[in-house]
Design a protein around this motif. Sequence first.
Motif, short mmCIF file in Angstrom:
data_model
loop_
_atom_site.label_atom_id
_atom_site.label_comp_id
_atom_site.label_asym_id
_atom_site.label_seq_id
_atom_site.Cartn_x
_atom_site.Cartn_y
_atom_site.Cartn_z
N VAL A 86 16.25 18.20 -4.40
CA VAL A 86 14.85 17.81 -4.59
C VAL A 86 14.59 16.48 -3.89
O VAL A 86 15.34 15.52 -4.06
N GLN A 87 13.53 16.45 -3.09
CA GLN A 87 13.13 15.20 -2.42
C GLN A 87 11.64 15.00 -2.56
O GLN A 87 10.86 15.96 -2.42
N LEU A 88 11.25 13.76 -2.83
CA LEU A 88 9.85 13.35 -2.88
C LEU A 88 9.76 12.06 -2.09
O LEU A 88 10.45 11.09 -2.42
N VAL A 89 8.93 12.04 -1.06
CA VAL A 89 8.85 10.88 -0.18
C VAL A 89 7.41 10.41 -0.11
O VAL A 89 6.55 11.09 0.47
N GLU A 90 7.17 9.23 -0.70
CA GLU A 90 5.83 8.66 -0.72
C GLU A 90 5.59 7.80 0.51
O GLU A 90 6.53 7.21 1.07
N SER A 91 4.33 7.72 0.92
CA SER A 91 3.93 6.84 2.01
C SER A 91 2.46 6.50 1.85
O SER A 91 1.76 7.08 1.02
N GLY A 92 2.00 5.55 2.68
CA GLY A 92 0.59 5.21 2.69
C GLY A 92 0.23 3.92 2.00
O GLY A 92 -0.93 3.49 2.05
N GLY A 93 1.21 3.29 1.37
CA GLY A 93 0.92 2.00 0.74
C GLY A 93 0.69 0.91 1.78
O GLY A 93 0.82 1.13 2.98
N GLY A 94 0.33 -0.26 1.29
CA GLY A 94 0.11 -1.38 2.19
C GLY A 94 -0.63 -2.51 1.49
O GLY A 94 -0.79 -2.50 0.27
N LEU A 95 -1.06 -3.46 2.30
CA LEU A 95 -1.82 -4.61 1.82
C LEU A 95 -3.30 -4.37 2.10
O LEU A 95 -3.67 -4.07 3.24
N VAL A 96 -4.11 -4.52 1.08
CA VAL A 96 -5.54 -4.28 1.23
C VAL A 96 -6.30 -5.30 0.39
O VAL A 96 -5.79 -5.79 -0.63
N GLY A 123 5.87 12.16 -16.22
CA GLY A 123 7.25 11.75 -16.00
C GLY A 123 7.90 12.61 -14.93
O GLY A 123 7.25 13.01 -13.98
N GLY A 124 9.16 12.87 -15.05
CA GLY A 124 9.86 13.72 -14.11
C GLY A 124 10.51 12.94 -12.98
O GLY A 124 10.33 11.72 -12.84
N GLN A 125 11.23 13.66 -12.16
CA GLN A 125 11.95 13.03 -11.05
C GLN A 125 10.96 12.40 -10.09
O GLN A 125 9.95 13.01 -9.72
N ARG A 126 11.26 11.17 -9.66
CA ARG A 126 10.36 10.42 -8.80
C ARG A 126 10.96 10.20 -7.43
O ARG A 126 12.17 10.30 -7.24
N GLY A 127 10.09 9.85 -6.48
CA GLY A 127 10.54 9.43 -5.17
C GLY A 127 10.91 7.96 -5.19
O GLY A 127 11.07 7.35 -6.24
N GLN A 128 11.01 7.37 -3.98
CA GLN A 128 11.42 5.97 -3.87
C GLN A 128 10.23 5.02 -4.03
O GLN A 128 10.42 3.81 -4.21
N GLY A 129 9.03 5.55 -3.97
CA GLY A 129 7.84 4.74 -4.18
C GLY A 129 7.29 4.13 -2.91
O GLY A 129 7.97 4.03 -1.89
N THR A 130 6.02 3.74 -3.00
CA THR A 130 5.35 3.03 -1.91
C THR A 130 4.59 1.86 -2.51
O THR A 130 3.93 1.98 -3.54
N GLN A 131 4.71 0.70 -1.86
CA GLN A 131 4.13 -0.53 -2.40
C GLN A 131 2.65 -0.63 -2.05
O GLN A 131 2.27 -0.48 -0.89
N VAL A 132 1.85 -0.89 -3.06
CA VAL A 132 0.43 -1.16 -2.88
C VAL A 132 0.18 -2.60 -3.33
O VAL A 132 0.52 -2.97 -4.46
N THR A 133 -0.38 -3.40 -2.43
CA THR A 133 -0.70 -4.78 -2.75
C THR A 133 -2.18 -5.02 -2.49
O THR A 133 -2.66 -4.81 -1.38
N VAL A 134 -2.88 -5.43 -3.54
CA VAL A 134 -4.31 -5.71 -3.43
C VAL A 134 -4.49 -7.21 -3.60
O VAL A 134 -4.26 -7.77 -4.67
N SER A 135 -4.88 -7.85 -2.52
CA SER A 135 -4.98 -9.31 -2.54
C SER A 135 -5.94 -9.78 -1.47
O SER A 135 -6.02 -9.17 -0.39
#
Length: 116
Positions: free
Chosen positions: A2-12, A103-115
């Motif tokens: 099982v693989q879950l790969v998140e993307s699309g985070g960033g600084l906004v 819950g459940g198995q998660r991916g590695q995550g993507t960082q979202v920074t709002v600043s």
Amino acid sequence: EVQLVESGGGLVQPGGSLNLSCVTSGFSFALSDMNWVRQQALGKELERVSAIGSRSINLYYAESVKGRFTVSRDNDKRTLFLQLNSLKTEDTGIYYCARGWSGGQRGQGTQVTVSS
């Protein structure tokens, strides 16, 4: 596997938007409920922000994001999405997609920074 790969985070900046994606493999995505959780700070509990049923009929949003975030999925592409609009500084965190309604198995995550 099982693989879950998140993307699309960033600084906004506050008020901005991001579109998160989660590409999956190794399980029957089209038959699986999925959810998004976030961890706003190291050591803080995970918060489920949204969930979507396998056929996109059942939806869930935390009160903190209702009206600003939209969850969707493309079963043909085995991909889960989370559109984040009107972002606030308190939305900052690591966002994970997870298998299941909660819950459940998660991916590695993507960082979202709002600043600003």
